[in-house]
Every structure is written in structure tokens, then in C-alpha cells.
Design a protein around this motif. Structure first.
Motif, PDB file in Angstrom:
ATOM      1  N   GLN A 113       0.289   1.408  11.512  1.00 14.23           N
ATOM      2  CA  GLN A 113       1.687   1.166  11.173  1.00 14.23           C
ATOM      3  C   GLN A 113       1.907  -0.310  10.832  1.00 14.23           C
ATOM      4  OE1 GLN A 113       4.273   3.546  10.834  1.00 14.23           O
ATOM      5  NE2 GLN A 113       5.081   1.747   9.790  1.00 14.23           N
TER       6      GLN A 113
ATOM      7  N   MET B 278       0.624  -0.999   7.372  1.00 13.97           N
ATOM      8  CA  MET B 278       1.549  -0.506   6.349  1.00 13.97           C
ATOM      9  C   MET B 278       2.761  -1.418   6.228  1.00 13.97           C
ATOM     10  SD  MET B 278       1.294   3.617   6.875  1.00 13.97           S
ATOM     11  CE  MET B 278       2.721   3.907   5.876  1.00 13.97           C
ATOM     12  N   ASP B 279       3.231  -1.953   7.346  1.00 12.88           N
ATOM     13  CA  ASP B 279       4.403  -2.824   7.328  1.00 12.88           C
ATOM     14  C   ASP B 279       4.166  -4.125   6.574  1.00 12.88           C
ATOM     15  OD1 ASP B 279       5.779  -0.922   8.793  1.00 12.88           O
ATOM     16  OD2 ASP B 279       5.650  -2.026  10.694  1.00 12.88           O
TER      17      ASP B 279
ATOM     18  N   TRP C 250       1.615  -4.573   4.301  1.00  8.35           N
ATOM     19  CA  TRP C 250       0.721  -4.284   3.181  1.00  8.35           C
ATOM     20  C   TRP C 250       0.966  -5.202   1.982  1.00  8.35           C
ATOM     21  CZ3 TRP C 250      -3.526  -1.398   2.998  1.00  8.35           C
ATOM     22  CH2 TRP C 250      -4.060  -1.087   1.756  1.00  8.35           C
TER      23      TRP C 250
ATOM     24  N   ARG D  93       0.256   6.422  -3.436  1.00 10.62           N
ATOM     25  CA  ARG D  93       1.656   6.566  -3.845  1.00 10.62           C
ATOM     26  C   ARG D  93       2.591   6.056  -2.750  1.00 10.62           C
ATOM     27  NH1 ARG D  93       2.096  11.859  -4.224  1.00 10.62           N
ATOM     28  NH2 ARG D  93       0.742  11.911  -6.027  1.00 10.62           N
ATOM     29  N   LEU D  94       2.308   6.401  -1.496  1.00  7.80           N
ATOM     30  CA  LEU D  94       3.136   5.939  -0.380  1.00  7.80           C
ATOM     31  C   LEU D  94       3.164   4.416  -0.314  1.00  7.80           C
ATOM     32  CD1 LEU D  94       4.679   6.487   2.346  1.00  7.80           C
ATOM     33  CD2 LEU D  94       2.447   6.286   3.426  1.00  7.80           C
ATOM     34  N   LEU D  95       2.003   3.795  -0.402  1.00  4.55           N
ATOM     35  CA  LEU D  95       1.931   2.332  -0.330  1.00  4.55           C
ATOM     36  C   LEU D  95       2.633   1.677  -1.511  1.00  4.55           C
ATOM     37  CD1 LEU D  95      -1.724   2.022   0.951  1.00  4.55           C
ATOM     38  CD2 LEU D  95       0.363   1.491   2.251  1.00  4.55           C
ATOM     39  N   HIS D  96       2.445   2.220  -2.693  1.00  4.90           N
ATOM     40  CA  HIS D  96       3.082   1.649  -3.882  1.00  4.90           C
ATOM     41  C   HIS D  96       4.598   1.837  -3.844  1.00  4.90           C
ATOM     42  CE1 HIS D  96      -0.904   1.855  -6.344  1.00  4.90           C
ATOM     43  NE2 HIS D  96      -0.967   1.027  -5.329  1.00  4.90           N
ATOM     44  N   ASP D  97       5.055   2.961  -3.283  1.00  2.00           N
ATOM     45  CA  ASP D  97       6.499   3.185  -3.164  1.00  2.00           C
ATOM     46  C   ASP D  97       7.128   2.227  -2.155  1.00  2.00           C
ATOM     47  OD1 ASP D  97       6.368   5.208  -5.022  1.00  2.00           O
ATOM     48  OD2 ASP D  97       6.552   6.841  -3.555  1.00  2.00           O
ATOM     49  N   ARG D  98       6.416   1.947  -1.078  1.00  2.00           N
ATOM     50  CA  ARG D  98       6.931   1.038  -0.045  1.00  2.00           C
ATOM     51  C   ARG D  98       6.840  -0.414  -0.471  1.00  2.00           C
ATOM     52  NH1 ARG D  98       5.665   2.701   6.050  1.00  2.00           N
ATOM     53  NH2 ARG D  98       6.348   0.560   6.229  1.00  2.00           N
ATOM     54  N   HIS D  99       5.821  -0.728  -1.266  1.00  3.73           N
ATOM     55  CA  HIS D  99       5.558  -2.108  -1.687  1.00  3.73           C
ATOM     56  C   HIS D  99       5.276  -2.110  -3.185  1.00  3.73           C
ATOM     57  CE1 HIS D  99       5.262  -3.216   2.544  1.00  3.73           C
ATOM     58  NE2 HIS D  99       4.508  -2.153   2.710  1.00  3.73           N
TER      59      HIS D  99
ATOM     60  N   THR E  22       2.617  -4.091  -5.134  1.00  2.00           N
ATOM     61  CA  THR E  22       1.194  -3.876  -4.898  1.00  2.00           C
ATOM     62  C   THR E  22       0.587  -2.883  -5.869  1.00  2.00           C
ATOM     63  OG1 THR E  22       1.489  -2.108  -3.256  1.00  2.00           O
ATOM     64  CG2 THR E  22       1.430  -4.376  -2.437  1.00  2.00           C
TER      65      THR E  22
END
Length: 62
Positions: free
Chosen positions: A12, A15-16, A18, A46-52, A55
Motif C-alpha cells: 500500500q 502504491m501511495d 508510486w 492500469r491501476l497505477l497509471h490511473d492513480r498516478h 507515470t
């Protein structure tokens, strides 16, 4: 198990932050996380790109 709890906490945290990590660190973590989980690769990316959004990396040439 304590290991699972700490792995979840560390995951977590990764991810925070990233978007603040250097690209080589992002790639190393991503590739390590995806070992044996190839089916989840696109969903995690996709999750990482949506959050950041900053990146999102261009596709590497073959």
C-alpha cells in the motif's frame, strides 16, 4: 501471519508513493510483483497509471 500483514502495508505504501519513485524503481517493483502473475499485469499497470497519470510510460521499442 505477520509477513502477509507487512507485505500488505508495504504494498500500500508503494502504491501511495508510486508517482514519486524513479522509473527504474517503479519498473523493478512492477516486474517483481508480476512474477507468476502475468494475467494481472495489464490490470495493475492500469491501476497505477490511473492513480498516478504522470507515470504512464511510452511503449518500449522491441
Amino acid at each position: 501471519m505477520p509477513d502477509e500483514r507487512f507485505a500488505t502495508l508495504l504494498g500500500q505504501a508503494a502504491m501511495d508513493v508510486w508517482g514519486d519513485m524513479p522509473r527504474d524503481v517503479q519498473e523493478a517493483l512492477f516486474e517483481t510483483a508480476m512474477k507468476g502473475h502475468a494475467g494481472d499485469r495489464e490490470a495493475l499497470a492500469r491501476l497505477l497509471h490511473d492513480r498516478h497519470p504522470r507515470t504512464a510510460h511510452p511503449v518500449k521499442p522491441d
